[in-house]
Design a protein around this motif. Structure first.
Motif, PDB file in Angstrom:
ATOM      1  N   LEU A  98       0.934  -1.236  -0.019  1.00  0.00           N
ATOM      2  CA  LEU A  98       0.107  -0.069   0.037  1.00  0.00           C
ATOM      3  C   LEU A  98       0.789   1.247   0.028  1.00  0.00           C
ATOM      4  O   LEU A  98       0.368   2.396   0.615  1.00  0.00           O
ATOM      5  CB  LEU A  98      -0.874  -0.086   1.137  1.00  0.00           C
ATOM      6  CG  LEU A  98      -2.125  -1.027   1.037  1.00  0.00           C
ATOM      7  CD1 LEU A  98      -2.865  -1.138   2.301  1.00  0.00           C
ATOM      8  CD2 LEU A  98      -2.991  -0.869   0.015  1.00  0.00           C
ATOM      9  N   ILE A  99       2.042   1.223  -0.722  1.00  0.00           N
ATOM     10  CA  ILE A  99       2.540   2.447  -0.958  1.00  0.00           C
ATOM     11  C   ILE A  99       2.493   2.813  -2.319  1.00  0.00           C
ATOM     12  O   ILE A  99       2.164   2.132  -3.247  1.00  0.00           O
ATOM     13  CB  ILE A  99       4.440   2.102  -0.649  1.00  0.00           C
ATOM     14  CG1 ILE A  99       4.994   1.041  -1.547  1.00  0.00           C
ATOM     15  CG2 ILE A  99       4.340   2.046   0.785  1.00  0.00           C
ATOM     16  CD1 ILE A  99       6.331   0.818  -1.172  1.00  0.00           C
ATOM     17  N   THR A 100       2.887   4.002  -2.702  1.00  0.00           N
ATOM     18  CA  THR A 100       2.546   4.642  -3.896  1.00  0.00           C
ATOM     19  C   THR A 100       3.773   4.559  -4.703  1.00  0.00           C
ATOM     20  O   THR A 100       3.504   4.556  -6.119  1.00  0.00           O
ATOM     21  CB  THR A 100       2.214   5.920  -3.995  1.00  0.00           C
ATOM     22  OG1 THR A 100       3.287   6.817  -3.191  1.00  0.00           O
ATOM     23  CG2 THR A 100       1.004   6.155  -3.045  1.00  0.00           C
ATOM     24  N   GLY A 101       4.879   4.163  -4.402  1.00  0.00           N
ATOM     25  CA  GLY A 101       5.779   4.048  -5.275  1.00  0.00           C
ATOM     26  C   GLY A 101       6.958   5.355  -4.890  1.00  0.00           C
ATOM     27  O   GLY A 101       6.803   6.039  -3.934  1.00  0.00           O
ATOM     28  N   PRO A 202      -4.404   5.221   1.870  1.00  0.00           N
ATOM     29  CA  PRO A 202      -5.119   5.569   3.430  1.00  0.00           C
ATOM     30  C   PRO A 202      -4.595   4.427   4.607  1.00  0.00           C
ATOM     31  O   PRO A 202      -4.544   5.087   5.568  1.00  0.00           O
ATOM     32  CB  PRO A 202      -6.425   5.761   2.974  1.00  0.00           C
ATOM     33  CG  PRO A 202      -6.506   5.821   1.673  1.00  0.00           C
ATOM     34  CD  PRO A 202      -5.418   5.507   0.945  1.00  0.00           C
ATOM     35  N   ARG A 203      -4.775   3.402   4.152  1.00  0.00           N
ATOM     36  CA  ARG A 203      -4.635   2.348   5.482  1.00  0.00           C
ATOM     37  C   ARG A 203      -3.347   2.620   5.886  1.00  0.00           C
ATOM     38  O   ARG A 203      -3.234   2.546   7.278  1.00  0.00           O
ATOM     39  CB  ARG A 203      -4.797   0.876   4.881  1.00  0.00           C
ATOM     40  CG  ARG A 203      -4.809  -0.135   6.128  1.00  0.00           C
ATOM     41  CD  ARG A 203      -5.188  -1.465   5.565  1.00  0.00           C
ATOM     42  NE  ARG A 203      -6.552  -1.512   5.071  1.00  0.00           N
ATOM     43  CZ  ARG A 203      -7.265  -2.621   4.853  1.00  0.00           C
ATOM     44  NH1 ARG A 203      -6.624  -3.659   4.845  1.00  0.00           N
ATOM     45  NH2 ARG A 203      -8.631  -2.596   4.436  1.00  0.00           N
ATOM     46  N   ILE A 204      -2.120   2.726   5.380  1.00  0.00           N
ATOM     47  CA  ILE A 204      -0.917   2.891   5.926  1.00  0.00           C
ATOM     48  C   ILE A 204      -0.705   4.329   6.240  1.00  0.00           C
ATOM     49  O   ILE A 204      -0.030   4.533   7.296  1.00  0.00           O
ATOM     50  CB  ILE A 204       0.129   2.433   4.819  1.00  0.00           C
ATOM     51  CG1 ILE A 204       0.025   1.181   4.168  1.00  0.00           C
ATOM     52  CG2 ILE A 204       1.453   2.646   5.547  1.00  0.00           C
ATOM     53  CD1 ILE A 204       0.158   0.106   5.391  1.00  0.00           C
ATOM     54  N   LEU A 205      -1.233   5.232   5.896  1.00  0.00           N
ATOM     55  CA  LEU A 205      -1.419   6.704   6.553  1.00  0.00           C
ATOM     56  C   LEU A 205      -1.960   6.597   7.720  1.00  0.00           C
ATOM     57  O   LEU A 205      -1.444   7.316   8.528  1.00  0.00           O
ATOM     58  CB  LEU A 205      -1.995   7.569   5.302  1.00  0.00           C
ATOM     59  CG  LEU A 205      -2.025   8.907   5.818  1.00  0.00           C
ATOM     60  CD1 LEU A 205      -0.410   9.597   5.837  1.00  0.00           C
ATOM     61  CD2 LEU A 205      -2.804  10.011   4.839  1.00  0.00           C
ATOM     62  N   LEU A 209       0.112   7.916  10.902  1.00  0.00           N
ATOM     63  CA  LEU A 209      -0.343   9.115  11.974  1.00  0.00           C
ATOM     64  C   LEU A 209      -0.709   8.726  13.238  1.00  0.00           C
ATOM     65  O   LEU A 209      -0.507   9.242  14.288  1.00  0.00           O
ATOM     66  CB  LEU A 209      -1.589   9.849  11.320  1.00  0.00           C
ATOM     67  CG  LEU A 209      -1.388  10.303   9.844  1.00  0.00           C
ATOM     68  CD1 LEU A 209      -2.618  10.978   9.305  1.00  0.00           C
ATOM     69  CD2 LEU A 209      -0.283  11.395   9.890  1.00  0.00           C
ATOM     70  N   ALA A 210      -1.140   7.337  13.342  1.00  0.00           N
ATOM     71  CA  ALA A 210      -1.546   6.914  14.582  1.00  0.00           C
ATOM     72  C   ALA A 210      -0.174   6.630  15.515  1.00  0.00           C
ATOM     73  O   ALA A 210      -0.070   6.890  16.633  1.00  0.00           O
ATOM     74  CB  ALA A 210      -2.297   5.218  14.731  1.00  0.00           C
ATOM     75  N   ASN A 211       0.510   6.061  14.857  1.00  0.00           N
ATOM     76  CA  ASN A 211       2.006   5.996  15.489  1.00  0.00           C
ATOM     77  C   ASN A 211       2.706   7.391  15.971  1.00  0.00           C
ATOM     78  O   ASN A 211       3.260   7.387  17.133  1.00  0.00           O
ATOM     79  CB  ASN A 211       2.889   5.349  14.399  1.00  0.00           C
ATOM     80  CG  ASN A 211       4.516   5.044  15.148  1.00  0.00           C
ATOM     81  OD1 ASN A 211       4.656   4.655  16.353  1.00  0.00           O
ATOM     82  ND2 ASN A 211       5.337   5.601  14.578  1.00  0.00           N
ATOM     83  N   THR A 234      -9.431  13.157   3.458  1.00  0.00           N
ATOM     84  CA  THR A 234     -10.158  13.776   4.295  1.00  0.00           C
ATOM     85  C   THR A 234     -10.702  12.943   5.390  1.00  0.00           C
ATOM     86  O   THR A 234     -10.462  12.994   6.572  1.00  0.00           O
ATOM     87  CB  THR A 234     -11.224  14.626   3.603  1.00  0.00           C
ATOM     88  OG1 THR A 234     -10.966  15.351   2.775  1.00  0.00           O
ATOM     89  CG2 THR A 234     -12.198  15.372   4.862  1.00  0.00           C
ATOM     90  N   ARG A 235     -11.135  11.539   4.952  1.00  0.00           N
ATOM     91  CA  ARG A 235     -11.721  10.753   6.100  1.00  0.00           C
ATOM     92  C   ARG A 235     -10.627  10.248   6.917  1.00  0.00           C
ATOM     93  O   ARG A 235     -10.801   9.916   8.132  1.00  0.00           O
ATOM     94  CB  ARG A 235     -12.150   9.630   5.466  1.00  0.00           C
ATOM     95  CG  ARG A 235     -13.707   9.938   4.841  1.00  0.00           C
ATOM     96  CD  ARG A 235     -14.306   8.426   4.087  1.00  0.00           C
ATOM     97  NE  ARG A 235     -13.408   8.048   2.952  1.00  0.00           N
ATOM     98  CZ  ARG A 235     -13.699   6.855   2.428  1.00  0.00           C
ATOM     99  NH1 ARG A 235     -14.531   6.203   2.838  1.00  0.00           N
ATOM    100  NH2 ARG A 235     -12.887   6.715   1.496  1.00  0.00           N
ATOM    101  N   VAL A 236      -9.260  10.270   6.501  1.00  0.00           N
ATOM    102  CA  VAL A 236      -8.170   9.832   7.239  1.00  0.00           C
ATOM    103  C   VAL A 236      -7.629  11.090   8.219  1.00  0.00           C
ATOM    104  O   VAL A 236      -7.664  10.549   9.370  1.00  0.00           O
ATOM    105  CB  VAL A 236      -6.733   9.367   6.618  1.00  0.00           C
ATOM    106  CG1 VAL A 236      -5.730   9.109   7.457  1.00  0.00           C
ATOM    107  CG2 VAL A 236      -7.369   8.346   5.352  1.00  0.00           C
ATOM    108  N   LEU A 237      -7.740  12.072   7.835  1.00  0.00           N
ATOM    109  CA  LEU A 237      -7.282  13.196   8.676  1.00  0.00           C
ATOM    110  C   LEU A 237      -8.176  13.571   9.676  1.00  0.00           C
ATOM    111  O   LEU A 237      -8.012  14.087  10.899  1.00  0.00           O
ATOM    112  CB  LEU A 237      -6.795  14.458   7.704  1.00  0.00           C
ATOM    113  CG  LEU A 237      -5.639  14.026   6.657  1.00  0.00           C
ATOM    114  CD1 LEU A 237      -5.566  15.369   5.946  1.00  0.00           C
ATOM    115  CD2 LEU A 237      -4.378  14.237   7.494  1.00  0.00           C
TER     116      LEU A 237
END
Length: 279
Positions: A98-101, A202-205, A209-211, A234-237
């Motif tokens: 789930l990284i973008t590269g 999003p899942r990794i982000l 952010l939680a860490n 937006t939903r993540v932040l």
């Protein structure tokens, strides 16, 4: 660096990203539609062949057959250029899927963005999450940060970043690159400037952010997040109200940087967040 693009890795990553957007049911339905269309057009043998063949090259390389050297690399003798989509990198973990590269940030824009920050670099550690070949940390070394740290999961990109650091004694003395999952990295003590160049979906982000929030709770200090090419998840932040958006700014690239910009844009966009003390 020569990496082989694999179609299965690309398909797996596409499925997981679709789960993020449409949920598991939507992702399965979309995958079934794609398979059905392929079976109708190419038959079973053709569908299987398309599944295992190599994924296409990036547009810039496909157009010319070669990677153009970046002005930053010409100046410093480094290797920070190229576009390496996620399908190139080994899917060794959920984070790796789930990284973008990797694409290097435009140096002239990042210099402007750091210079405009409302902080004293000498008091802060600069931490680049998903540093790739290390261009951003090399640019950060132009400023008197207390410490500069790059975090990269892929071992080959990490090796190249460390080889770049070894080219100059000042870089080797001031910069460290860790081969580690950004969602579990231990941040340096003291004030922090965390840099992201859209490295995660999003899942990794959320995990990253939680860490960060957990560590700021345990050890409160001044912290900022500088997000380049911000997709505005937006939903993540919204799940992390300790991050407060301060500004969003476009910084114009020099003509030399703009000429080799992968997205063919004359600027890079930066969103700055202040980390208010978590409650």
């Amino acid at each position: 660096m020569k990496l082989t693009r694999t179609r299965p890795a690309l398909l797996i990553r596409h499925f997981l990203r679709t789960v993020e957007i449409d949920g598991l049911g939507g992702a399965i339905a979309q995958a079934w539609r794609r398979v059905s269309r392929s079976l109708g057009s190419h038959g079973l043998r053709g569908t299987l062949a398309r599944t295992v063949r190599s994924a296409p090259a990036s547009p810039a390389i496909a157009a010319t057959g070669v990677e153009a050297p970046h002005p930053f690399d010409v100046l410093h003798g480094t290797d920070t250029a190229g576009c390496y989509p996620a399908a190139v990198l080994p899917p060794t973990s959920l984070s790796a899927l789930l990284i973008t590269g990797y694409i290097g940030i435009g140096p002239s824009a990042l210099v402007q963005a750091i210079a405009a920050l409302p902080l004293r670099p000498g008091d802060f550690s600069f931490v680049d999450l998903g540093c790739g070949k290390g261009r951003a940390v090399l640019i950060a070394a132009q400023f008197p940060f207390r410490r500069i740290l790059g975090v990269e999961l892929d071992p080959e990109l990490c090796r190249i970043a460390r080889a770049n650091l070894a080219l100059k004694p000042d870089w080797a003395a001031r910069i460290s690159v860790l081969q580690q999952d950004a969602a579990s990295v231990i941040y340096p003590d003291g004030p922090l400037l965390v840099f992201l160049f859209h490295p995660f979906f999003p899942r990794i982000l959320r995990r990253v952010l939680a860490n960060l929030e957990r560590q700021l709770r345990r050890s409160p200090r001044e912290a900022w997040l500088l997000y380049a090419n911000n997709p505005r998840y937006t939903r993540v932040l919204r799940r992390f109200p300790f991050l407060r958006e301060v500004s969003e700014t476009r910084y114009t690239l020099t003509p030399e940087d703009a000429a080799v910009n992968y997205f063919e844009l004359p600027y890079e966009r930066f969103t700055l967040y202040r980390a208010d003390p978590p409650r």
